[in-house]
Design a protein around this motif. Sequence first.
Motif, PDB file in Angstrom:
ATOM      1  N   PHE A  58       0.846  -1.197   0.000  1.00  0.00           N
ATOM      2  CA  PHE A  58       0.000   0.000   0.000  1.00  0.00           C
ATOM      3  C   PHE A  58       0.885   1.251   0.000  1.00  0.00           C
ATOM      4  N   PRO A  59       1.439   1.620  -1.140  1.00  0.00           N
ATOM      5  CA  PRO A  59       2.372   2.754  -1.204  1.00  0.00           C
ATOM      6  C   PRO A  59       1.756   4.036  -0.662  1.00  0.00           C
ATOM      7  N   GLY A  60       2.511   4.738   0.168  1.00  0.00           N
ATOM      8  CA  GLY A  60       2.071   6.021   0.699  1.00  0.00           C
ATOM      9  C   GLY A  60       1.081   5.946   1.840  1.00  0.00           C
ATOM     10  N   ILE A  61       0.827   4.758   2.364  1.00  0.00           N
ATOM     11  CA  ILE A  61      -0.151   4.621   3.437  1.00  0.00           C
ATOM     12  C   ILE A  61       0.285   5.402   4.676  1.00  0.00           C
ATOM     13  N   GLU A  62      -0.664   6.043   5.327  1.00  0.00           N
ATOM     14  CA  GLU A  62      -0.402   6.808   6.549  1.00  0.00           C
ATOM     15  C   GLU A  62      -0.424   5.836   7.728  1.00  0.00           C
ATOM     16  N   LEU A  63       0.736   5.277   8.029  1.00  0.00           N
ATOM     17  CA  LEU A  63       0.835   4.186   8.994  1.00  0.00           C
ATOM     18  C   LEU A  63       1.586   4.624  10.246  1.00  0.00           C
ATOM     19  N   ILE A  64       1.026   4.276  11.421  1.00  0.00           N
ATOM     20  CA  ILE A  64       1.756   4.447  12.673  1.00  0.00           C
ATOM     21  C   ILE A  64       1.569   3.176  13.500  1.00  0.00           C
ATOM     22  N   GLY A  65       2.280   3.106  14.628  1.00  0.00           N
ATOM     23  CA  GLY A  65       2.131   1.966  15.520  1.00  0.00           C
ATOM     24  C   GLY A  65       3.301   1.860  16.468  1.00  0.00           C
ATOM     25  N   GLY A  66       3.445   0.677  17.066  1.00  0.00           N
ATOM     26  CA  GLY A  66       4.531   0.492  18.018  1.00  0.00           C
ATOM     27  C   GLY A  66       4.608  -0.928  18.527  1.00  0.00           C
ATOM     28  N   THR A  67       5.662  -1.185  19.302  1.00  0.00           N
ATOM     29  CA  THR A  67       5.847  -2.501  19.898  1.00  0.00           C
ATOM     30  C   THR A  67       5.006  -2.615  21.165  1.00  0.00           C
ATOM     31  N   THR A  68       4.788  -3.857  21.587  1.00  0.00           N
ATOM     32  CA  THR A  68       3.756  -4.139  22.572  1.00  0.00           C
ATOM     33  C   THR A  68       4.221  -5.134  23.627  1.00  0.00           C
ATOM     34  N   ASN A  69       3.354  -5.325  24.632  1.00  0.00           N
ATOM     35  CA  ASN A  69       3.524  -6.382  25.628  1.00  0.00           C
ATOM     36  C   ASN A  69       2.457  -7.457  25.448  1.00  0.00           C
ATOM     37  N   GLY A  70       1.881  -7.516  24.278  1.00  0.00           N
ATOM     38  CA  GLY A  70       0.807  -8.445  23.958  1.00  0.00           C
ATOM     39  C   GLY A  70      -0.115  -7.801  22.943  1.00  0.00           C
ATOM     40  N   GLU A  71      -0.734  -8.592  22.107  1.00  0.00           N
ATOM     41  CA  GLU A  71      -1.544  -8.092  21.018  1.00  0.00           C
ATOM     42  C   GLU A  71      -2.967  -8.653  21.112  1.00  0.00           C
ATOM     43  N   ILE A  72      -3.939  -7.880  20.593  1.00  0.00           N
ATOM     44  CA  ILE A  72      -5.347  -8.264  20.652  1.00  0.00           C
ATOM     45  C   ILE A  72      -5.963  -8.041  19.274  1.00  0.00           C
ATOM     46  N   SER A  73      -6.814  -8.949  18.846  1.00  0.00           N
ATOM     47  CA  SER A  73      -7.593  -8.698  17.630  1.00  0.00           C
ATOM     48  C   SER A  73      -8.831  -9.578  17.612  1.00  0.00           C
ATOM     49  N   SER A  74      -9.752  -9.219  16.731  1.00  0.00           N
ATOM     50  CA  SER A  74     -10.947 -10.034  16.522  1.00  0.00           C
ATOM     51  C   SER A  74     -10.632 -11.292  15.730  1.00  0.00           C
ATOM     52  N   ILE A  75      -9.407 -11.396  15.221  1.00  0.00           N
ATOM     53  CA  ILE A  75      -9.008 -12.584  14.454  1.00  0.00           C
ATOM     54  C   ILE A  75      -8.484 -13.685  15.379  1.00  0.00           C
ATOM     55  N   LEU A  76      -7.465 -13.338  16.188  1.00  0.00           N
ATOM     56  CA  LEU A  76      -6.812 -14.322  17.067  1.00  0.00           C
ATOM     57  C   LEU A  76      -6.990 -14.012  18.550  1.00  0.00           C
ATOM     58  N   GLU A  77      -7.816 -13.024  18.859  1.00  0.00           N
ATOM     59  CA  GLU A  77      -8.038 -12.605  20.249  1.00  0.00           C
ATOM     60  C   GLU A  77      -6.705 -12.220  20.898  1.00  0.00           C
ATOM     61  N   PHE A  78      -6.456 -12.574  22.166  1.00  0.00           N
ATOM     62  CA  PHE A  78      -5.189 -12.213  22.814  1.00  0.00           C
ATOM     63  C   PHE A  78      -4.078 -13.162  22.391  1.00  0.00           C
ATOM     64  N   GLN A  79      -2.934 -12.562  22.048  1.00  0.00           N
ATOM     65  CA  GLN A  79      -1.757 -13.345  21.697  1.00  0.00           C
ATOM     66  C   GLN A  79      -0.508 -12.696  22.271  1.00  0.00           C
ATOM     67  N   GLN A  80       0.534 -13.516  22.424  1.00  0.00           N
ATOM     68  CA  GLN A  80       1.868 -13.019  22.729  1.00  0.00           C
ATOM     69  C   GLN A  80       2.753 -13.273  21.508  1.00  0.00           C
ATOM     70  N   ASP A  81       3.722 -12.385  21.291  1.00  0.00           N
ATOM     71  CA  ASP A  81       4.695 -12.588  20.209  1.00  0.00           C
ATOM     72  C   ASP A  81       4.012 -12.719  18.848  1.00  0.00           C
ATOM     73  N   SER A  82       3.090 -11.798  18.565  1.00  0.00           N
ATOM     74  CA  SER A  82       2.379 -11.806  17.290  1.00  0.00           C
ATOM     75  C   SER A  82       2.405 -10.416  16.690  1.00  0.00           C
ATOM     76  N   LEU A  83       1.783 -10.246  15.519  1.00  0.00           N
ATOM     77  CA  LEU A  83       1.625  -8.907  14.946  1.00  0.00           C
ATOM     78  C   LEU A  83       0.222  -8.769  14.390  1.00  0.00           C
ATOM     79  N   THR A  84      -0.340  -7.579  14.578  1.00  0.00           N
ATOM     80  CA  THR A  84      -1.685  -7.309  14.091  1.00  0.00           C
ATOM     81  C   THR A  84      -1.722  -5.948  13.423  1.00  0.00           C
ATOM     82  N   LEU A  85      -2.485  -5.860  12.345  1.00  0.00           N
ATOM     83  CA  LEU A  85      -2.566  -4.653  11.522  1.00  0.00           C
ATOM     84  C   LEU A  85      -4.028  -4.285  11.310  1.00  0.00           C
ATOM     85  N   MET A  86      -4.365  -3.029  11.569  1.00  0.00           N
ATOM     86  CA  MET A  86      -5.702  -2.502  11.286  1.00  0.00           C
ATOM     87  C   MET A  86      -5.577  -1.468  10.183  1.00  0.00           C
ATOM     88  N   LEU A  87      -6.394  -1.591   9.137  1.00  0.00           N
ATOM     89  CA  LEU A  87      -6.346  -0.675   8.001  1.00  0.00           C
ATOM     90  C   LEU A  87      -7.677   0.054   7.853  1.00  0.00           C
TER      91      LEU A  87
END
Length: 384
Positions: A58-87
Motif C-alpha cells: 500500500f504505497p504512501g499509506i499513513e501508517l503508525i504503531g509500536g511494539t507491545t507487551n501483547g496483542e489483541i484482535s478479533s481474528i486471534l483474540e489475545f496473543q503473545q509474540d504476534s503482529l496485528t494490523l488494522m487498516l
Amino acid sequence: MFRVVVGHSDDPDSENAIAEVLQECSRSLAETIPQAGILFTAIEFDHVLILQRIQNAFPGIELIGGTTNGEISSILEFQQDSLTLMLFASDEVEIHSGIGRGISKNPALAAQEAIAQAKAKTASSPQLCLTFPDSLTSNGVLILEGLKQSLGDVPIIGGMAADDYTFTKTYQFFQGEVLSDSIPVLLFSGQLLFSHGVASGWTPISQRRRVTKVDGNVVYEIDGQRALDFYQYYLGEERFASNYAIHALAVFEDRDRFYLRAPNGYDQQSGSVKFFLDIPEQAVVQITDTTRDNILSASETSLKNALANYPGVQPTAALLISCAARRRILGTMTREEYQLVKTHLPEALPCCGFYAFGEIAPLVMGGQTQFHNKTFVTLLVGTK
C-alpha cells in the motif's frame, strides 16, 4: 464509505507473519485501497522488513504503531509474540499521520511537531488523535501537555509503546520507519463518529488525602506525612514491601472520577514513593486495591461505557488498549479480557489492540485527556 479491516498472525517468522496479515487484509478490503493503518507487534520481529512489506502493498499509506507487551484482535483474540494490523479505507473520513522525534530532549515540542506535520496535510479540523509514543525515554505527562497545546479540546486516545516487560527499549512506527524516542500520531477528521470508555477495576481503600510535596513522579509527602508512612499505615510494612506495585494511587480529577498512578519503587531514607508518571502537587489521592475478577470486570465496563456513548447506530471498528500491569496480574486469565469484551460486540466487528506501558484517554466523553496506569481503554469508531 468507511471500511476497517484487521489482520493478525502468530507466526514467529517475520516474512511469513506479515505475508499472512497482508493476505488477510487484502481479502477483506477486496478492491478498496486503504489510506491509513495501525501496526502493533511484539518486540522480537524484524520491524524494518514488516514495514517495507506494508509500504510495498500500500504505497504512501499513513501508517503508525509500536511494539507491545501483547496483542489483541478479533481474528486471534489475545496473543503473545504476534503482529496485528488494522487498516482504514474511507471517502468520508480523512486520516493523516505525523511524527515527533527526540522526545527525550523536548517532549512537548516533539508532540507539537507531530501534530503540525499531520495537520499540514489537510485543511480539515481534527476530531480525534491516536498516538503510541515511546514509554521509556521521556515524560509522558509532558508529551501529553504538548499534544493538548496543539489540539485544544480534541480527544486523544492511545498507549505507550512497550516491550516484553524488560523495560529496555521500545520501537515506534511511522510509515516506513522504525524509530525510538519518538511520538507518532494519527489525526482523524471528516464524518467520523466515535466514543470511548475507560475503567480499571481498582477501588480506593484509604481516606482521601492531598499531595503536599512532590517532584514530578516522586511523592515525598501526603497531608504532611511521609508518603511511605501513608502507604504503610494502611497496608502494613510487610504487605507494602511485598506487594506495593498492586496498590496504585487514585488521583482525583474531580470529586467522583480518578485516574491511576502505579508505584515504581520507594526510598526508606527519604520516605518517598516513586510512580511511573507524574502526580500534580495538591492532588487529592487515595490508595487502591483490586482483584483479578475486578480487573476483568473493568474491561467489560470500559466497553459498555463506549457502547453507551456511541453517537451513531453501530460502530465500524474497535481499538482496545490495556495495561501490561493488568496482563502481569491476570497471568493465564489475560485472554478473558477480550473474551468478555467480544460478548457485547457484533461478531464481525473488526477489533485491534495491544498491552501498553501506560494508557491515554479522557476519563469521560468531553473531558480532559489523561495518562493512566493499569487501565483498559475502549475506542469505537464509525460513520453510521
